[in-house]
Design a protein around this motif. Structure first.
Motif, PDB file in Angstrom:
ATOM      1  N   ASP A 161       0.830  -1.206   0.000  1.00 42.86           N
ATOM      2  CA  ASP A 161       0.000   0.000   0.000  1.00 42.86           C
ATOM      3  C   ASP A 161       0.863   1.254   0.000  1.00 42.86           C
ATOM      4  O   ASP A 161       0.524   2.255  -0.640  1.00 42.86           O
ATOM      5  N   LEU A 162       1.975   1.215   0.723  1.00 39.91           N
ATOM      6  CA  LEU A 162       2.848   2.389   0.803  1.00 39.91           C
ATOM      7  C   LEU A 162       3.528   2.670  -0.526  1.00 39.91           C
ATOM      8  O   LEU A 162       3.767   3.823  -0.883  1.00 39.91           O
ATOM      9  N   ARG A 163       3.839   1.619  -1.277  1.00 38.65           N
ATOM     10  CA  ARG A 163       4.515   1.809  -2.566  1.00 38.65           C
ATOM     11  C   ARG A 163       3.632   2.533  -3.567  1.00 38.65           C
ATOM     12  O   ARG A 163       4.135   3.165  -4.509  1.00 38.65           O
ATOM     13  N   SER A 164       2.317   2.433  -3.393  1.00 38.54           N
ATOM     14  CA  SER A 164       1.400   3.107  -4.327  1.00 38.54           C
ATOM     15  C   SER A 164       1.348   4.608  -4.084  1.00 38.54           C
ATOM     16  O   SER A 164       0.808   5.356  -4.899  1.00 38.54           O
ATOM     17  N   LEU A 169       9.260   5.928  -0.272  1.00 40.68           N
ATOM     18  CA  LEU A 169       8.990   4.951   0.777  1.00 40.68           C
ATOM     19  C   LEU A 169       9.869   5.212   1.999  1.00 40.68           C
ATOM     20  O   LEU A 169       9.382   5.244   3.130  1.00 40.68           O
ATOM     21  N   CYS A 170      11.153   5.376   1.783  1.00 42.61           N
ATOM     22  CA  CYS A 170      12.113   5.628   2.863  1.00 42.61           C
ATOM     23  C   CYS A 170      12.888   6.901   2.552  1.00 42.61           C
ATOM     24  O   CYS A 170      13.362   7.073   1.428  1.00 42.61           O
ATOM     25  N   LEU A 183      14.053   8.123  10.362  1.00 43.38           N
ATOM     26  CA  LEU A 183      13.344   7.624   9.180  1.00 43.38           C
ATOM     27  C   LEU A 183      12.117   8.468   8.862  1.00 43.38           C
ATOM     28  O   LEU A 183      11.209   8.596   9.683  1.00 43.38           O
ATOM     29  N   ALA A 184      12.105   9.032   7.653  1.00 39.11           N
ATOM     30  CA  ALA A 184      10.946   9.769   7.160  1.00 39.11           C
ATOM     31  C   ALA A 184      10.347   9.001   5.984  1.00 39.11           C
ATOM     32  O   ALA A 184      10.589   7.807   5.816  1.00 39.11           O
ATOM     33  N   GLY A 185       9.554   9.676   5.161  1.00 38.83           N
ATOM     34  CA  GLY A 185       8.892   9.019   4.036  1.00 38.83           C
ATOM     35  C   GLY A 185       7.617   8.318   4.465  1.00 38.83           C
ATOM     36  O   GLY A 185       7.208   8.373   5.631  1.00 38.83           O
ATOM     37  N   SER A 186       6.982   7.636   3.519  1.00 38.22           N
ATOM     38  CA  SER A 186       5.699   6.987   3.831  1.00 38.22           C
ATOM     39  C   SER A 186       5.867   5.865   4.851  1.00 38.22           C
ATOM     40  O   SER A 186       4.954   5.591   5.635  1.00 38.22           O
ATOM     41  N   LEU A 187       7.033   5.221   4.893  1.00 37.95           N
ATOM     42  CA  LEU A 187       7.256   4.175   5.884  1.00 37.95           C
ATOM     43  C   LEU A 187       7.403   4.764   7.283  1.00 37.95           C
ATOM     44  O   LEU A 187       6.850   4.221   8.255  1.00 37.95           O
ATOM     45  N   GLY A 188       8.127   5.871   7.397  1.00 40.38           N
ATOM     46  CA  GLY A 188       8.245   6.530   8.697  1.00 40.38           C
ATOM     47  C   GLY A 188       6.884   6.950   9.236  1.00 40.38           C
ATOM     48  O   GLY A 188       6.590   6.780  10.419  1.00 40.38           O
TER      49      GLY A 188
END
Length: 228
Positions: A161-164, A169-170, A183-188
């Motif tokens: 889901d995060l890859r979309s 991502l990171c 860590l930031a990005g959608s994963l953070g």
């Protein structure tokens, strides 16, 4: 030299003390009204409105209307990274606005940086993910490994889901208090949301601190054991 980006305009916008305080307050990720931001800046609401208009015109802020109120947020994650990195640069050279107070230990332990975890816990989390082989540090960049995708799935993070998302991502984000990366990005963002949803931690209304419960501390330290 007159070619290239004009950093002087951005520097002038951020360089005003009231505007700098308002931008720093918005790195907490919450939308704030002009009245709330005026209090942060130590200025009148009328003066704050003038400053906010300049910041919005400069691409640093955006606003939305809800009923009779207007709420302001940072324009995007890039602005948050800029402000956080400037805070780290200032702290590293001793440019501090006050002596450490009661809130300082909590801010240094765990706080929100736009939408992800920062402070000692943020750095610990990234260091632990790298040590476990879940994330590869490639130069200044970060990349999630196949092992990491499996590890995250086991704790309820759906990387597919995060890859979309259009966001990276990171992403590495320099931590102003630890002077190291978190860590930031959608994963953070997803990891912090998971801690909040599980009740391990909660946000505070009066500051950027993220307060972990005793059980949340225990679970977090088991999951991310590397002490930075």
């Amino acid at each position: 030299m007159k070619e290239g980006p004009d950093i002087a305009q951005i520097g002038a916008l951020i360089g005003d003390p009231a505007r700098a305080n308002m931008l720093a307050a918005l790195t907490g990720g919450r939308a704030l009204t002009a009245t709330e931001l005026a209090g942060v800046g130590g200025i009148t609401v009328q003066t704050a409105s003038t400053h906010l208009a300049k910041l919005e015109a400069g691409g640093l802020l955006t606003q939305r209307k809800q009923g009779r109120h207007r709420y302001f947020t940072l324009a995007d994650e890039a602005v948050a990274r800029l402000i956080e990195s400037m805070m780290g640069f200032a702290a590293g050279r001793g440019h501090l606005r006050h002596q450490p107070g009661p809130k300082e230990p909590a801010l240094r332990k765990a706080r929100i940086c736009y939408d992800h975890l920062a402070g000692d816990y943020g750095v610990r989390m990234l260091d632990s993910l790298i040590a476990a082989g879940a994330i590869d540090a490639v130069g200044d960049g970060l990349a999630l490994t196949e092992k990491g995708e499996g590890d995250l799935k086991r704790i309820g993070i759906n990387v597919g889901d995060l890859r979309s998302s259009r966001r990276p991502l990171c992403r590495s984000c320099l931590d102003w208090s630890e002077r190291r990366a978190h860590l930031a990005g959608s994963l953070g963002k997803a990891l912090l949301s998971s801690f909040l949803d599980k009740g391990w931690a909660r946000r505070t209304a009066e500051s950027r601190s993220i307060l972990f419960s005793p059980e949340g501390d225990r679970q977090f330290l088991m999951l991310f054991p590397v002490d930075p």
